[in-house]
Design an enzyme around this catalytic site. Structure first.
Site, PDB file in Angstrom:
ATOM      1  N   ASN A   1     -47.033 -39.725 -28.353  1.00 46.04           N
ATOM      2  CA  ASN A   1     -48.293 -39.211 -27.822  1.00 46.04           C
ATOM      3  C   ASN A   1     -49.337 -39.213 -28.925  1.00 46.04           C
ATOM      4  O   ASN A   1     -49.001 -39.086 -30.107  1.00 46.04           O
ATOM      5  CB  ASN A   1     -48.092 -37.775 -27.307  1.00 46.04           C
ATOM      6  CG  ASN A   1     -49.348 -37.213 -26.662  1.00 46.04           C
ATOM      7  OD1 ASN A   1     -50.040 -37.917 -25.912  1.00 46.04           O
ATOM      8  ND2 ASN A   1     -49.676 -35.959 -26.941  1.00 46.04           N
TER       9      ASN A   1
ATOM     10  N   HIS B   1     -52.845 -37.183 -30.109  1.00 44.67           N
ATOM     11  CA  HIS B   1     -53.528 -35.910 -29.856  1.00 44.67           C
ATOM     12  C   HIS B   1     -54.726 -35.784 -30.802  1.00 44.67           C
ATOM     13  O   HIS B   1     -54.602 -36.067 -31.998  1.00 44.67           O
ATOM     14  CB  HIS B   1     -52.547 -34.751 -30.079  1.00 44.67           C
ATOM     15  CG  HIS B   1     -53.148 -33.429 -29.776  1.00 44.67           C
ATOM     16  ND1 HIS B   1     -53.306 -32.957 -28.483  1.00 44.67           N
ATOM     17  CD2 HIS B   1     -53.675 -32.483 -30.588  1.00 44.67           C
ATOM     18  CE1 HIS B   1     -53.894 -31.776 -28.523  1.00 44.67           C
ATOM     19  NE2 HIS B   1     -54.124 -31.463 -29.786  1.00 44.67           N
TER      20      HIS B   1
ATOM     21  N   MET C   1     -52.204 -36.334 -18.605  1.00 41.69           N
ATOM     22  CA  MET C   1     -52.477 -34.896 -18.541  1.00 41.69           C
ATOM     23  C   MET C   1     -51.373 -34.122 -17.821  1.00 41.69           C
ATOM     24  O   MET C   1     -51.655 -33.259 -16.989  1.00 41.69           O
ATOM     25  CB  MET C   1     -53.828 -34.655 -17.854  1.00 41.69           C
ATOM     26  CG  MET C   1     -54.970 -35.413 -18.479  1.00 41.69           C
ATOM     27  SD  MET C   1     -55.207 -35.016 -20.207  1.00 41.69           S
ATOM     28  CE  MET C   1     -56.099 -33.478 -20.033  1.00 41.69           C
TER      29      MET C   1
ATOM     30  N   ASN D   1     -57.522 -45.146 -25.428  1.00 46.83           N
ATOM     31  CA  ASN D   1     -56.359 -45.390 -26.294  1.00 46.83           C
ATOM     32  C   ASN D   1     -55.469 -46.491 -25.723  1.00 46.83           C
ATOM     33  O   ASN D   1     -54.919 -47.288 -26.476  1.00 46.83           O
ATOM     34  CB  ASN D   1     -55.566 -44.097 -26.508  1.00 46.83           C
ATOM     35  CG  ASN D   1     -56.190 -43.243 -27.585  1.00 46.83           C
ATOM     36  OD1 ASN D   1     -56.110 -43.577 -28.776  1.00 46.83           O
ATOM     37  ND2 ASN D   1     -56.858 -42.160 -27.183  1.00 46.83           N
TER      38      ASN D   1
ATOM     39  N   GLY E   1     -58.729 -43.973 -20.644  1.00 42.68           N
ATOM     40  CA  GLY E   1     -57.883 -45.076 -21.100  1.00 42.68           C
ATOM     41  C   GLY E   1     -58.368 -45.805 -22.344  1.00 42.68           C
ATOM     42  O   GLY E   1     -57.989 -46.954 -22.570  1.00 42.68           O
TER      43      GLY E   1
HETATM   44  C1  GRF Z   1     -57.527 -38.657 -26.306  1.00 44.74           C
HETATM   45  O1  GRF Z   1     -58.376 -37.853 -27.074  1.00 44.74           O
HETATM   46  C2  GRF Z   1     -56.095 -38.380 -26.630  1.00 44.74           C
HETATM   47  O2  GRF Z   1     -55.894 -38.014 -27.962  1.00 44.74           O
HETATM   48  C3  GRF Z   1     -55.774 -37.202 -25.745  1.00 44.74           C
HETATM   49  O3  GRF Z   1     -56.470 -37.456 -24.551  1.00 44.74           O
HETATM   50  C4  GRF Z   1     -57.584 -38.281 -24.833  1.00 44.74           C
HETATM   51  C5  GRF Z   1     -57.442 -39.487 -23.957  1.00 44.74           C
HETATM   52  O4  GRF Z   1     -58.527 -40.357 -24.071  1.00 44.74           O
HETATM   53  N1  GRF Z   1     -54.360 -37.041 -25.576  1.00 44.74           N
HETATM   54  P1  GRF Z   1     -58.413 -41.827 -23.518  1.00 44.74           P
HETATM   55  O5  GRF Z   1     -58.021 -41.700 -22.041  1.00 44.74           O
HETATM   56  O6  GRF Z   1     -57.359 -42.538 -24.308  1.00 44.74           O
HETATM   57  O7  GRF Z   1     -59.768 -42.424 -23.676  1.00 44.74           O
END
Ligand code: GRF
Length: 205
Positions: free
Chosen positions: A110, A112, A93, A18, A16
């Site tokens: 999203n 990535h 996921m 992000n 989490g």
């Molecule tokens: C991030 O690298 C994002 O780009 C990808 O999954 C990861 C999630 O990390 N989709 P977080 O849970 O936001 O720390």
């Protein structure tokens, strides 16, 4: 509709970080909307705790059998309850089905950790390091029915040199993600960018 009225649902499965970047941007008044609810398919996802710590409604939506569409109908019900109009995937996921895509057309974003279309799927930073590329980065895109294939909102490159380990590359890219995602969300929610076929283009002021 003012920025504060634009209600965002964030979907997470893990750490989490992000999500945290989005929460922090909202607190600074820089997100262009309000995070109304955080949903996770994983009950002990640290992202749920981050949301709770920030006073944001956080719900585990368990999978009760059935197919992807059935699960997405569950998510949709929770999102509707919270009057959400945009969805941000933040380390979620699962592939989203047409149930959510049709309910939020062009309104699911999203982040990535690669310069798409290179290295879609899992462990993108690791894939880039293994491949030996000299530049990778982060991409924010609009979600479509494919795996990391939707129109690109924003990208930022990260140089990779010989001294960087795989985990250093991942950390550098993650830093960029945390800056890029809130900026992209704000531009989309403010209507300053719009999807035109494969392209996301600026809207004339
Ligand atoms: C991030 O690298 C994002 O780009 C990808 O999954 C990861 C999630 O990390 N989709 P977080 O849970 O936001 O720390």
């Amino acid at each position: 509709m003012t920025g504060a009225d634009r209600r965002i649902g964030v979907l997470v499965s893990g750490r989490g970080s992000n999500l945290q970047a989005l929460i922090d941007a909202e607190r600074r008044g820089e997100l262009g909307g309000r995070i109304a609810v955080v949903l996770s398919n994983v009950g002990d996802a640290p992202g749920l705790e981050r949301a709770q710590a920030a006073g944001v409604r956080a719900l585990h939506v368990p999978r009760r059998g059935g197919d992807r569409a059935a699960y997405d109908r569950e998510l949709l019900a929770r999102l509707r309850e919270h009057d959400v109009s945009w969805i941000c995937l933040a380390g979620f996921m699962r592939i989203v089905s047409s149930v959510l895509l049709d309910a939020f057309p062009g309104r699911i974003l999203n982040i990535h950790p690669s310069l798409l279309p290179s290295f879609p799927g899992l462990n993108a930073a690791g894939q880039a390091w293994d491949y030996g590329v000299k530049v990778s980065g982060a991409t924010v895109h609009v979600v479509d029915g494919g795996l990391d294939t939707g129109p690109i909102v924003m990208q930022e490159a990260v140089a990779i040199d010989d001294t960087h380990s795989a985990s250093e590359v991942a950390a550098r890219i993650l830093d960029v993600e945390h800056r890029l995602y809130p900026r992209a969300v704000r531009l989309m929610l403010d209507g300053r960018l719009r999807v035109a076929g494969r392209r996301v283009v600026e809207v004339a002021p």
